[in-house]
Design an enzyme around this catalytic site. Structure first.
Site, PDB file in Angstrom:
ATOM      1  N   ASP A   1      39.807  24.157  37.879  1.00 29.16           N
ATOM      2  CA  ASP A   1      39.071  25.250  37.226  1.00 29.16           C
ATOM      3  C   ASP A   1      37.724  24.694  36.763  1.00 29.16           C
ATOM      4  O   ASP A   1      37.688  23.744  35.989  1.00 29.16           O
ATOM      5  CB  ASP A   1      39.899  25.711  36.021  1.00 29.16           C
ATOM      6  CG  ASP A   1      39.575  27.125  35.632  1.00 29.16           C
ATOM      7  OD1 ASP A   1      40.505  27.901  35.415  1.00 29.16           O
ATOM      8  OD2 ASP A   1      38.371  27.438  35.521  1.00 29.16           O
TER       9      ASP A   1
ATOM     10  N   ASP B   1      35.341  29.912  40.899  1.00 28.05           N
ATOM     11  CA  ASP B   1      35.509  28.781  39.983  1.00 28.05           C
ATOM     12  C   ASP B   1      36.939  28.257  39.946  1.00 28.05           C
ATOM     13  O   ASP B   1      37.337  27.620  38.968  1.00 28.05           O
ATOM     14  CB  ASP B   1      35.069  29.175  38.579  1.00 28.05           C
ATOM     15  CG  ASP B   1      35.974  30.234  37.976  1.00 28.05           C
ATOM     16  OD1 ASP B   1      36.704  30.899  38.729  1.00 28.05           O
ATOM     17  OD2 ASP B   1      35.938  30.396  36.754  1.00 28.05           O
ATOM     18  N   GLU B   2      37.707  28.479  40.988  1.00 26.91           N
ATOM     19  CA  GLU B   2      39.127  28.182  40.914  1.00 26.91           C
ATOM     20  C   GLU B   2      39.721  27.861  42.290  1.00 26.91           C
ATOM     21  O   GLU B   2      39.390  28.533  43.269  1.00 26.91           O
ATOM     22  CB  GLU B   2      39.830  29.439  40.410  1.00 26.91           C
ATOM     23  CG  GLU B   2      40.842  29.246  39.329  1.00 26.91           C
ATOM     24  CD  GLU B   2      41.454  30.583  38.962  1.00 26.91           C
ATOM     25  OE1 GLU B   2      42.659  30.746  39.156  1.00 26.91           O
ATOM     26  OE2 GLU B   2      40.708  31.464  38.493  1.00 26.91           O
TER      27      GLU B   2
END
Length: 363
Positions: A10, A110-111
């Site tokens: 993350d 973002d992951e």
DNA sequence: CCCTCGATCAC
DNA sequence: CCTCATATCGAGGG
């Protein structure tokens, strides 16, 4: 076949961190990335804020005007979201991450999940070392920090990556699972949000340890078969979902905030045109035809209303889309009491546009 | 089984 | 005070 090692990665306060990377002068200030609505002024919401801003209660989802209020005494910057720029940084980071995985699963800008079982031969110490290397490479190349969870499955890794942030690295070995989960709030379980939390707090269930005392029949009764089973397993850290590439998107939607609240057909129809154009363009770019078309109202009290229709045949004709959307609008406004604040359009039930050569040409 | 719709989540 | 986009579940009706 058991014994997996899964990473969840993350990127920390991602959009705001991207802005810090672009302009290091703002590091140390409160940084809030804003999505301004069509209303003008400070109407809109916060997408992400850095940790300086979070100290003052500024977090994603809150109104911009409220954030400005909370930060009025601070050295703060409010920047409009620049998604193209964030996507660029994301791509570069994902390129690095991919190399570390046996199997790579992109979740969002973002992951990501990584299955690294083979690469580290089931050894959590090697895994931790690998994760540290990965963090270093991302930081050295992009000046970007991230948090990683290392556990035997996706569920636990997602919880673990959230456990220590920013710049965190949390490992949970199989024998540590029960201990790790017991003290956490139920809200830490992905899928348990505000509403579900409320239901459980009524029952005096606040921690995951307390959650394990509820039997599966009660959970099924309250939340339905699927969700009940999911919650039951999650409380025990059980999750057998494989890390795998995400299947293609099954729907596209666009929504806009109206300049003024309204329930006038003409006004709503005007506002929906641009959304139709954008969506149809998206479908064409992705070589998709759609068979379902829907609209969504967000009313002035933020309650929502949806209306949708299946077409006889899939298509991607803009005029057809506009026509159906206008019809849906008309139908939705019958008996509509409240004024509408935001209006959205959705297309789904995709099928592929036939290319020049496909498998059928062999017959 | 197919369709529609509201609710929830999470970003 | 309140953005934007996607996925999923369950209920209810045909």
């Amino acid at each position: 076949m058991e014994r997996r090692v899964v990473f969840h990665i993350d990127f920390d306060y991602f959009y705001a961190q991207c802005e810090e990377i672009r302009n290091s002068k703002i590091k140390g200030k409160c940084v809030a990335v804003c999505i301004f609505s069509e209303r003008g002024g400070d109407s809109g919401a916060i997408a992400t804020a850095n940790y300086n801003a979070r100290k003052f209660g500024v977090k994603s989802g809150i109104p911009i005007i409220l954030a400005k209020n909370k930060l009025k005494e601070q050295d703060a910057v409010f920047l409009p979201a620049d998604f193209d720029y964030y996507s660029e940084i994301s791509s570069k980071a994902m390129e690095i991450i991919e190399k570390y995985a046996d199997v790579f699963e992109y979740v969002g800008r973002d992951e990501a999940y990584l299955d690294v079982t083979k690469k580290i031969e089931g050894d959590f110490d090697k895994a931790q070392h690998l994760a540290q290397q990965l963090k270093n490479e991302i930081r050295n190349n992009l000046k970007l920090t991230c948090s990683i969870g290392i556990t035997p499955n996706k569920l636990l890794s997602k919880i673990a990556s959230d456990f220590k942030k920013p710049d965190g690295l949390t490992t949970v070995k199989p024998e540590q699972i029960e201990q790790f989960l017991s003290s956490l709030k139920i809200r830490e379980i992905p899928g348990i949000g505000r509403k579900t939390e409320d239901v459980f707090s009524q029952m005096n269930v606040n921690t995951i340890e307390e959650l394990t005392m509820i039997d599966v029949f009660d959970l099924n009764k309250i939340f339905g078969r699927k969700t009940g089973g999911y919650i039951f397993n999650s409380a025990r850290g059980i999750d057998n979902e494989a890390v795998k590439p995400r299947p293609p998107t099954i729907q596209f939607s666009k929504i806009t905030t109206l300049k003024k609240n309204s329930k006038e057909l003409e006004f709503l129809q005007e506002n929906v045109q641009e959304l139709c154009i954008q969506l149809n363009k998206l479908a064409m770019e992705n070589n998709k035809m759609y068979r379902s078309i829907g609209i969504q109202f967000v009313n002035e009290d933020l309650s929502t209303k949806t209306k949708s229709r299946m077409l006889r045949n899939p298509g991607n004709n803009l005029e057809e889309l506009k026509k159906i959307v206008n019809q849906l609008l008309e139908e939705a406004l019958v008996e509509q009491e409240m004024l509408v604040r935001r209006i959205g359009v959705r297309i789904s039930e995709f099928s592929d546009v036939e290319g020049q050569s496909n498998i059928t040409s062999y017959f």
